[in-house]
Design a protein around this motif. Structure first.
Motif, PDB file in Angstrom:
ATOM      1  N   ASN A 210      25.959  33.989 -36.362  1.00  0.00           N
ATOM      2  CA  ASN A 210      26.628  33.790 -37.653  1.00  0.00           C
ATOM      3  C   ASN A 210      26.933  35.129 -38.325  1.00  0.00           C
ATOM      4  OD1 ASN A 210      24.745  31.149 -37.422  1.00  0.00           O
ATOM      5  ND2 ASN A 210      26.665  30.728 -38.461  1.00  0.00           N
ATOM      6  N   PHE A 211      26.013  36.087 -38.112  1.00  0.00           N
ATOM      7  CA  PHE A 211      26.187  37.414 -38.715  1.00  0.00           C
ATOM      8  C   PHE A 211      25.612  38.468 -37.778  1.00  0.00           C
ATOM      9  CE2 PHE A 211      25.434  34.351 -42.157  1.00  0.00           C
ATOM     10  CZ  PHE A 211      26.625  34.472 -42.855  1.00  0.00           C
ATOM     11  N   GLY A 212      26.165  39.671 -37.841  1.00  0.00           N
ATOM     12  CA  GLY A 212      25.593  40.828 -37.153  1.00  0.00           C
ATOM     13  C   GLY A 212      25.473  41.939 -38.190  1.00  0.00           C
ATOM     14  N   VAL A 213      24.252  42.391 -38.458  1.00  0.00           N
ATOM     15  CA  VAL A 213      24.044  43.379 -39.526  1.00  0.00           C
ATOM     16  C   VAL A 213      24.174  44.785 -38.940  1.00  0.00           C
ATOM     17  CG1 VAL A 213      22.504  44.152 -41.362  1.00  0.00           C
ATOM     18  CG2 VAL A 213      22.441  41.763 -40.614  1.00  0.00           C
ATOM     19  N   GLU A 215      23.785  47.829 -40.201  1.00  0.00           N
ATOM     20  CA  GLU A 215      22.829  48.912 -40.519  1.00  0.00           C
ATOM     21  C   GLU A 215      21.561  48.859 -39.664  1.00  0.00           C
ATOM     22  OE1 GLU A 215      21.396  48.939 -44.523  1.00  0.00           O
ATOM     23  OE2 GLU A 215      20.597  46.907 -44.435  1.00  0.00           O
ATOM     24  N   SER A 216      21.227  47.680 -39.100  1.00  0.00           N
ATOM     25  CA  SER A 216      20.013  47.588 -38.303  1.00  0.00           C
ATOM     26  C   SER A 216      20.260  47.099 -36.877  1.00  0.00           C
ATOM     27  CB  SER A 216      19.013  46.648 -38.984  1.00  0.00           C
ATOM     28  OG  SER A 216      19.564  45.355 -39.043  1.00  0.00           O
ATOM     29  N   GLY A 217      21.489  46.623 -36.601  1.00  0.00           N
ATOM     30  CA  GLY A 217      21.763  46.079 -35.271  1.00  0.00           C
ATOM     31  C   GLY A 217      21.146  44.705 -35.068  1.00  0.00           C
ATOM     32  N   THR A 218      20.933  43.971 -36.172  1.00  0.00           N
ATOM     33  CA  THR A 218      20.296  42.653 -36.101  1.00  0.00           C
ATOM     34  C   THR A 218      21.346  41.542 -36.022  1.00  0.00           C
ATOM     35  OG1 THR A 218      18.518  43.513 -37.475  1.00  0.00           O
ATOM     36  CG2 THR A 218      18.669  41.114 -37.281  1.00  0.00           C
ATOM     37  N   LEU A 219      21.087  40.545 -35.173  1.00  0.00           N
ATOM     38  CA  LEU A 219      21.963  39.380 -35.071  1.00  0.00           C
ATOM     39  C   LEU A 219      21.258  38.197 -35.721  1.00  0.00           C
ATOM     40  CD1 LEU A 219      24.602  39.962 -33.563  1.00  0.00           C
ATOM     41  CD2 LEU A 219      22.776  41.339 -32.609  1.00  0.00           C
ATOM     42  N   LEU A 220      22.026  37.288 -36.312  1.00  0.00           N
ATOM     43  CA  LEU A 220      21.418  36.123 -36.966  1.00  0.00           C
ATOM     44  C   LEU A 220      22.115  34.835 -36.556  1.00  0.00           C
ATOM     45  CD1 LEU A 220      21.212  38.495 -39.434  1.00  0.00           C
ATOM     46  CD2 LEU A 220      20.082  36.561 -40.493  1.00  0.00           C
ATOM     47  N   VAL A 221      21.298  33.797 -36.371  1.00  0.00           N
ATOM     48  CA  VAL A 221      21.818  32.448 -36.184  1.00  0.00           C
ATOM     49  C   VAL A 221      21.167  31.557 -37.230  1.00  0.00           C
ATOM     50  CG1 VAL A 221      21.660  30.396 -34.711  1.00  0.00           C
ATOM     51  CG2 VAL A 221      22.426  32.545 -33.727  1.00  0.00           C
ATOM     52  N   VAL A 222      21.983  30.809 -37.968  1.00  0.00           N
ATOM     53  CA  VAL A 222      21.419  29.846 -38.931  1.00  0.00           C
ATOM     54  C   VAL A 222      21.703  28.438 -38.408  1.00  0.00           C
ATOM     55  CG1 VAL A 222      21.643  31.403 -40.894  1.00  0.00           C
ATOM     56  CG2 VAL A 222      23.489  29.856 -40.385  1.00  0.00           C
ATOM     57  N   GLU A 223      20.719  27.564 -38.518  1.00  0.00           N
ATOM     58  CA  GLU A 223      20.862  26.221 -37.938  1.00  0.00           C
ATOM     59  C   GLU A 223      19.916  25.242 -38.621  1.00  0.00           C
ATOM     60  OE1 GLU A 223      18.893  25.541 -34.341  1.00  0.00           O
ATOM     61  OE2 GLU A 223      17.580  27.243 -34.601  1.00  0.00           O
ATOM     62  N   SER A 224      20.075  23.960 -38.289  1.00  0.00           N
ATOM     63  CA  SER A 224      19.286  22.922 -38.941  1.00  0.00           C
ATOM     64  C   SER A 224      18.229  22.310 -38.040  1.00  0.00           C
ATOM     65  CB  SER A 224      20.206  21.787 -39.416  1.00  0.00           C
ATOM     66  OG  SER A 224      21.139  22.269 -40.329  1.00  0.00           O
ATOM     67  N   GLU A 225      18.372  22.456 -36.721  1.00  0.00           N
ATOM     68  CA  GLU A 225      17.534  21.657 -35.823  1.00  0.00           C
ATOM     69  C   GLU A 225      16.363  22.405 -35.204  1.00  0.00           C
ATOM     70  OE1 GLU A 225      20.282  20.267 -32.915  1.00  0.00           O
ATOM     71  OE2 GLU A 225      21.505  19.226 -34.400  1.00  0.00           O
ATOM     72  N   GLY A 226      16.484  23.723 -35.067  1.00  0.00           N
ATOM     73  CA  GLY A 226      15.421  24.479 -34.400  1.00  0.00           C
ATOM     74  C   GLY A 226      15.649  24.629 -32.914  1.00  0.00           C
ATOM     75  N   LYS A 246      32.359  38.943 -37.461  1.00  0.00           N
ATOM     76  CA  LYS A 246      31.087  38.434 -37.976  1.00  0.00           C
ATOM     77  C   LYS A 246      30.151  39.541 -38.468  1.00  0.00           C
ATOM     78  CE  LYS A 246      31.598  34.011 -37.345  1.00  0.00           C
ATOM     79  NZ  LYS A 246      30.799  33.222 -36.461  1.00  0.00           N
ATOM     80  N   VAL A 247      30.583  40.782 -38.345  1.00  0.00           N
ATOM     81  CA  VAL A 247      29.703  41.879 -38.759  1.00  0.00           C
ATOM     82  C   VAL A 247      29.646  41.956 -40.291  1.00  0.00           C
ATOM     83  CG1 VAL A 247      31.495  43.672 -38.776  1.00  0.00           C
ATOM     84  CG2 VAL A 247      29.151  44.293 -38.231  1.00  0.00           C
ATOM     85  N   VAL A 248      28.450  42.239 -40.813  1.00  0.00           N
ATOM     86  CA  VAL A 248      28.303  42.570 -42.246  1.00  0.00           C
ATOM     87  C   VAL A 248      27.624  43.940 -42.295  1.00  0.00           C
ATOM     88  CG1 VAL A 248      28.173  40.186 -43.088  1.00  0.00           C
ATOM     89  CG2 VAL A 248      26.075  41.358 -42.460  1.00  0.00           C
TER      90      VAL A 248
END
Ligand code: SF4
Length: 482
Positions: A210-213, A215-226, A246-248
Motif C-alpha cells: 500500500n505504501f513504501g516509505v 526515508e527508511s526503505g519500509t514497505l507496508l500492507v494494510v488489510e482486514s483478515e490477517g 506508492k512511495v511516500v
C-alpha cells in the motif's frame, strides 16, 4: 500492458451486465452497506476535510519529486539487505518475478492481494512457467476458485452472494465439509482451513504494497483478515511488486494516509492489520526480500501535469461504492483490473486513451466520486479531459454518428431562426409522450439516444416564448405606469 483493457468496449460489456438481475442485486446490496459504514465513520471526524486536503497536498508534492523519492527508497531497501528491481512494463515485471521464483526451486507461491500483480497478469505468467500462485485474501480466493475475474478494487468478489460462494467452495475446495452452509462464519472457517495448509508449506510469497516509505526503505500492507501477515512472515522468500506511485517520503505522511484509507475503504476507524517490513532481519521473517518497482505507463502518466492526479489514488475504492454507473454495470464491464470511476481515468491514462477509448464515457459526471475521494482526485474533470483528447484524436475522416449529430446541433444553434424552428419541431414530440410524460423510443438515428434512456416530453411553451410573453407584458405594464 497486462490486464488494463478488456476485449469489449464498455457499452457492449455493460449491456450484458445490466441484463443480469442477480448481479445488480448483489452489487446494490454490497455498495449500499459499505456506503453507509463509510458515511458513519467519516462523520465522526471533525477534521475530515483538512485530512483530505493534507492527503491531496502530500500526493502532489510527492509526485513532483517522485524520481528522488524512488532512488532514496532503493538505497534504503538495499542497505537493509533487500534487492530492488525496476520493471518498465508488465512483461518485464512478470519475467523478473518468474525468474526469482525459479531461482528458489519452488513451484508454488502464496500471494497477498495485490492490484499491481493483477494489473500485470502475474498469475497467468507464473502458470505458464509451471508455478502455482495461491491467492490468500478471502475475496481473491473466491474469485480464483470460481475461475472468475475480480470486479472491485477492495472486494474483488463483490458480485457474488453467500449462496454462490458456498457452491464454489463445495465444488472447488478439496476436503471441504459437505454440510457447509452459506453462513459467513462457516464460509470463513472453510477458507481458513484450506489456506492454513498452504501457508505452512509455502517457501515463497508474493505481495503488493500500500505504501513504501522512502526515508527508511519500509514497505507496508494494510488489510482486514490477517492472511497477508501470514504471507509476509512465514515464507523464506518475499517478493513485493509495487507501482512506483506508492512511495511516500516519510513516516509522518502515513499519519494522514492511515486515517484516510480505512475509513474510506472498509468504513473502519482503523484497519485491523498493518504490516511493515524493512529489508531482511536475521532470524526473523523472510530471509530474502526483493522489491519490484513497476512503471507500466506510470511515467507517461506522470509527464501529464493534469492527468498525473490519477496516480494519487490510494486504492480505497470509495469512488466505486458511490458511483451510480458502477453500481449497475459492475466491475467486469470496465475490462480493466481497475474498475469504477478511478478505473475510467487510470486505465486510459496508463494505456493511452485510444486503447481504452470508451472508458472516459462510463460516467454520469455526477461528481459523487470526487466528493468521496479521500485525496480529492477531481475524477469528473479528468474524465471530461480524456473525452476531449479522444475527440481531438479522431477529428477528420468519416464522422461518427455522434460527431454528425453534434455538427448538426452546432449548425442549428448558430442561428436564432433555425433554433426557433427546431424548437417548434421538437414540440411535435408532445404527441409521443402524452400518456406518461416521457418519450421511451424514437425512430433511427435518434433511437441511439432513447435505447438507454427516456426523453422528457417537450414543454407546451418554450423558454423563448415564455420570455417574449413575460417580457412583453412587463414592458406593457411599465409603459402603462409611466
Ligand atoms: S480515486 Fe480516490 S476514492 Fe477512488 S479509489 Fe482512488 S483514492 Fe479511493
Amino acid at each position: 500492458m497486462g490486464h488494463l483493457r478488456g476485449e469489449q468496449s464498455f457499452p457492449d460489456a455493460a449491456r450484458g451486465a445490466l441484463a443480469d438481475s442477480q448481479l445488480r442485486r448483489n452489487l446494490g446490496h454490497a455498495t449500499t452497506t459499505i456506503r453507509g459504514k463509510r458515511a458513519a465513520v467519516v462523520a465522526e471526524c471533525d477534521d475530515w476535510e483538512e485530512l483530505r486536503l493534507a492527503g491531496e497536498a502530500l500526493k502532489s508534492s510527492t509526485m513532483a519529486r517522485l524520481d528522488q523519492h524512488l532512488v532514496e527508497l532503493e538505497e534504503r531497501v538495499t542497505a537493509r539487505g533487500g534487492v530492488v528491481h525496476w520493471a518498465r512494463d508488465a512483461h518485464e515485471a512478470n519475467a523478473i518475478v518468474t525468474r526469482l521464483v525459479r531461482e528458489t526451486g519452488e513451484t508454488e507461491v502464496v500471494k497477498v492481494k495485490s492490484m499491481a500483480t493483477q494489473e500485470i497478469g502475474l498469475n497467468d505468467a507464473l502458470a505458464e512457467a509451471g508455478i502455482t500462485a495461491q491467492e490468500t485474501d478471502l475475496a481473491e480466493l473466491i474469485v480464483q476458485l470460481g475461475g472468475d475475474l475480480g470486479s472491485h478494487i477492495l472486494v474483488p468478489a463483490i458480485h457474488r452472494n453467500r449462496a454462490e460462494i458456498r457452491e464454489i467452495f463445495l465444488r472447488e475446495m478439496p476436503g471441504v465439509d459437505p454440510e457447509l452452509t452459506a453462513e459467513p462464519r462457516r464460509l470463513a472457517e472453510a477458507a481458513r482451513l484450506y489456506l492454513r495448509e498452504r501457508f505452512l508449506r509455502a517457501k515463497v510469497a508474493i505481495s503488493g504494497a500500500n505504501f513504501g516509505v522512502a526515508e527508511s526503505g519500509t514497505l507496508l500492507v494494510v488489510e482486514s483478515e490477517g492472511n497477508g501477515r501470514m504471507c509476509l512472515t512465514l515464507p523464506e522468500t518475499l517478493i513485493t511488486v509495487m507501482g512506483i506511485e506508492k512511495v511516500v517520503p516519510t513516516w509522518q505522511d502515513l499519519e494522514v494516509f492511515l486515517q484516510l484509507l480505512p475509513r474510506s475503504s472498509t468504513g473502519e476507524r482503523m484497519n485491523p492489520y498493518t504490516s511493515a517490513w524493512t529489508g531482511v532481519t536475521p532470524g526473523d521473517g523472510p530471509q530474502a526480500f526483493h522489491l519490484v518497482l513497476l512503471d507500466n505507463g506510470r511515467t507517461a502518466t506522470l509527464a501529464d501535469e493534469v492527468g498525473r492526479a490519477a496516480l494519487h489514488c490510494i486504492k480505497c475504492s470509495a469512488c466505486l461504492n458511490v458511483c451510480p454507473v458502477y453500481e449497475r454495470a459492475g466491475g467486469h464491464a470496465y475490462g480493466s483490473v481497475y474498475p469504477g470511476p478511478i478505473g475510467a481515468v487510470l486505465s486510459p491514462q496508463l494505456t493511452g486513451v485510444e486503447d481504452n477509448a470508451s472508458l472516459p464515457y462510463a460516467s454520469s459526471l455526477c461528481g459523487a466520486c470526487f466528493d468521496a475521494c479521500p485525496v480529492r482526485i477531481d475524477i469528473p474533470s479528468l474524465l471530461v479531459r480524456l473525452r476531449a483528447q479522444h475527440v481531438d484524436a479522431n477529428r477528420g475522416g468519416v464522422p461518427s454518428p455522434e460527431a454528425a449529430a453534434m455538427a448538426a446541433a452546432s449548425w442549428v444553434m448558430a442561428d436564432h431562426r433555425r433554433f426557433a424552428a427546431a424548437e417548434t419541431a421538437s414540440r411535435l414530440g408532445r404527441l409521443l409522450g402524452r400518456s406518461t410524460g416521457r418519450i421511451g423510443s424514437l425512430p433511427p438515428p435518434l433511437d441511439a439516444w432513447t435505447g438507454s434512456r427516456d426523453l422528457p416530453r417537450p414543454p407546451a411553451e418554450s423558454f423563448r416564448q415564455w420570455w417574449a410573453r413575460e417580457r412583453g407584458q412587463g414592458r406593457a405594464r411599465e409603459r402603462g405606469q409611466s
